[in-house]
Motif scaffolding. Sequence first.
Motif, PDB file in Angstrom:
ATOM      1  N   GLU A 116      -3.303  30.820  59.533  1.00  0.00           N
ATOM      2  CA  GLU A 116      -4.326  29.682  59.069  1.00  0.00           C
ATOM      3  C   GLU A 116      -3.451  28.785  58.106  1.00  0.00           C
ATOM      4  O   GLU A 116      -3.375  27.587  58.109  1.00  0.00           O
ATOM      5  CB  GLU A 116      -5.637  30.057  58.425  1.00  0.00           C
ATOM      6  CG  GLU A 116      -6.350  30.722  59.571  1.00  0.00           C
ATOM      7  CD  GLU A 116      -6.198  31.898  59.993  1.00  0.00           C
ATOM      8  OE1 GLU A 116      -6.979  32.548  60.828  1.00  0.00           O
ATOM      9  OE2 GLU A 116      -5.359  32.796  59.345  1.00  0.00           O
ATOM     10  N   ARG A 117      -2.774  29.325  57.330  1.00  0.00           N
ATOM     11  CA  ARG A 117      -1.818  28.762  56.389  1.00  0.00           C
ATOM     12  C   ARG A 117      -0.822  27.883  56.764  1.00  0.00           C
ATOM     13  O   ARG A 117      -0.455  26.850  56.396  1.00  0.00           O
ATOM     14  CB  ARG A 117      -1.675  29.792  54.851  1.00  0.00           C
ATOM     15  CG  ARG A 117      -2.802  30.286  54.448  1.00  0.00           C
ATOM     16  CD  ARG A 117      -2.530  30.697  53.009  1.00  0.00           C
ATOM     17  NE  ARG A 117      -2.108  29.326  52.236  1.00  0.00           N
ATOM     18  CZ  ARG A 117      -1.607  29.599  51.072  1.00  0.00           C
ATOM     19  NH1 ARG A 117      -1.418  30.624  50.687  1.00  0.00           N
ATOM     20  NH2 ARG A 117      -1.370  28.585  50.272  1.00  0.00           N
ATOM     21  N   MET A 122       1.208  22.440  58.420  1.00  0.00           N
ATOM     22  CA  MET A 122       1.616  21.337  59.174  1.00  0.00           C
ATOM     23  C   MET A 122       0.862  20.095  59.140  1.00  0.00           C
ATOM     24  O   MET A 122       1.030  19.031  59.318  1.00  0.00           O
ATOM     25  CB  MET A 122       1.870  22.018  60.806  1.00  0.00           C
ATOM     26  CG  MET A 122       2.874  23.143  61.065  1.00  0.00           C
ATOM     27  SD  MET A 122       4.630  22.336  60.534  1.00  0.00           S
ATOM     28  CE  MET A 122       5.445  24.100  60.261  1.00  0.00           C
ATOM     29  N   ALA A 123      -0.605  20.407  59.075  1.00  0.00           N
ATOM     30  CA  ALA A 123      -1.361  19.245  58.712  1.00  0.00           C
ATOM     31  C   ALA A 123      -1.029  18.547  57.550  1.00  0.00           C
ATOM     32  O   ALA A 123      -0.979  17.199  57.563  1.00  0.00           O
ATOM     33  CB  ALA A 123      -2.844  20.034  58.821  1.00  0.00           C
ATOM     34  N   GLY A 146       1.760  34.546  48.088  1.00  0.00           N
ATOM     35  CA  GLY A 146       1.183  34.361  49.421  1.00  0.00           C
ATOM     36  C   GLY A 146       1.711  32.958  50.141  1.00  0.00           C
ATOM     37  O   GLY A 146       2.041  32.837  51.369  1.00  0.00           O
ATOM     38  N   GLY A 147       1.594  31.829  49.276  1.00  0.00           N
ATOM     39  CA  GLY A 147       2.307  30.580  49.777  1.00  0.00           C
ATOM     40  C   GLY A 147       4.009  30.655  50.180  1.00  0.00           C
ATOM     41  O   GLY A 147       4.198  30.059  51.140  1.00  0.00           O
ATOM     42  N   GLY A 148       4.576  31.524  49.599  1.00  0.00           N
ATOM     43  CA  GLY A 148       5.775  31.778  49.817  1.00  0.00           C
ATOM     44  C   GLY A 148       6.029  32.363  51.217  1.00  0.00           C
ATOM     45  O   GLY A 148       6.942  32.195  51.934  1.00  0.00           O
ATOM     46  N   VAL A 151       5.809  29.816  53.808  1.00  0.00           N
ATOM     47  CA  VAL A 151       6.929  29.262  53.926  1.00  0.00           C
ATOM     48  C   VAL A 151       7.955  30.048  55.013  1.00  0.00           C
ATOM     49  O   VAL A 151       8.379  29.453  55.813  1.00  0.00           O
ATOM     50  CB  VAL A 151       7.721  29.144  52.563  1.00  0.00           C
ATOM     51  CG1 VAL A 151       9.168  28.531  52.888  1.00  0.00           C
ATOM     52  CG2 VAL A 151       7.056  28.104  51.715  1.00  0.00           C
ATOM     53  N   LEU A 152       7.862  31.371  54.815  1.00  0.00           N
ATOM     54  CA  LEU A 152       8.696  32.110  55.762  1.00  0.00           C
ATOM     55  C   LEU A 152       8.484  32.016  56.959  1.00  0.00           C
ATOM     56  O   LEU A 152       9.213  32.110  58.121  1.00  0.00           O
ATOM     57  CB  LEU A 152       9.055  33.584  54.950  1.00  0.00           C
ATOM     58  CG  LEU A 152       9.340  34.023  53.862  1.00  0.00           C
ATOM     59  CD1 LEU A 152       9.621  35.251  53.632  1.00  0.00           C
ATOM     60  CD2 LEU A 152      10.842  33.288  53.517  1.00  0.00           C
ATOM     61  N   THR A 153       7.139  32.096  57.216  1.00  0.00           N
ATOM     62  CA  THR A 153       6.687  31.972  58.836  1.00  0.00           C
ATOM     63  C   THR A 153       6.891  30.439  59.217  1.00  0.00           C
ATOM     64  O   THR A 153       7.276  30.186  60.356  1.00  0.00           O
ATOM     65  CB  THR A 153       5.367  32.276  58.753  1.00  0.00           C
ATOM     66  OG1 THR A 153       5.125  33.567  58.283  1.00  0.00           O
ATOM     67  CG2 THR A 153       4.693  32.183  60.362  1.00  0.00           C
ATOM     68  N   ALA A 154       6.446  29.416  58.429  1.00  0.00           N
ATOM     69  CA  ALA A 154       6.462  28.222  58.814  1.00  0.00           C
ATOM     70  C   ALA A 154       7.845  27.533  59.271  1.00  0.00           C
ATOM     71  O   ALA A 154       7.958  26.906  60.184  1.00  0.00           O
ATOM     72  CB  ALA A 154       6.029  27.194  57.820  1.00  0.00           C
TER      73      ALA A 154
END
Length: 281
Positions: A116-117, A122-123, A146-148, A151-154
């Motif tokens: 979801e994040r 991307m949105a 968690g935001g980091g 980042v690694l997935t995105a």
Amino acid sequence: MSSVLRLLARVVCLVLLATSAVHAGGYERVSIAMDGGHLDGVFFRPPGPGPFPAVVALHGCGGLWREQGKLSIRHLDWGERLSNAGFAVLMPDSYGSRGLASQCGVKDLTVRAGRERVADTMAARLWLLQRNDIRPGQLSLIGWSGGGSTVLTAIRKDRQPADQMPDFTRAVAFYPGCRIQSESPSFAVRMPLLILMGEADDWTPAAPCGYLAKAAQARGEKVEFVTYPGAVHDFDHPRLEVKERENVAFSANGTGKVMVGTNPAAREDALKRVDAFLKAP
């Protein structure tokens, strides 16, 4: 003074007060369209006409806000710093937009870092690209904890956006959880990445990120891994006393207790590194 003039003066005063309140906060609240609804977010815009390079900044498990609707101290500090350096900054609110408070003590997450994040990220990217005051080829991504991890997935090569719109060009991850990515045989990044960790972090330990960075470097990927001796989670916070935090869902030692707090030397170095990294050609 006539009643009309008095009314006009009062209206002008109210407008000036409202304007100064927005400027004093350094940001405005915005709505980010996405499939199935919208995201709330905050947007820091540098002065001037632009166009500006831009940063999408992703909060950690505590969310964007603190008490009484005030932006968290860390996010306000980073938003103002980056906008003062000439970057437009968009911070999507992944939790508050869905009616959720802090998720730091939640094990069964419904808003996941790798799903979801990433969609939220991307949105946010598309929201920025629709503006005429943003430079499409200069979008960066930054995230904490968690935001980091998001980042690694995105920025994985196998998560390349399919919309044919300009992609992010570089990314920064503060103390992400790297274990899942480091164990993935298909993990590879498609852009330069800077990972910043505290060597004494017992919430998201540095070792898995070190392994991930070393493997990426061996493949020729542009991944820089920096660790700070003695620093714990949240080392870049402007003013957080070093202390033990309880009721954490995923602590390294399994006790639910971790150390958090500012490390002045690490913070100062990180501020300089991030500024130089984001401004690199």
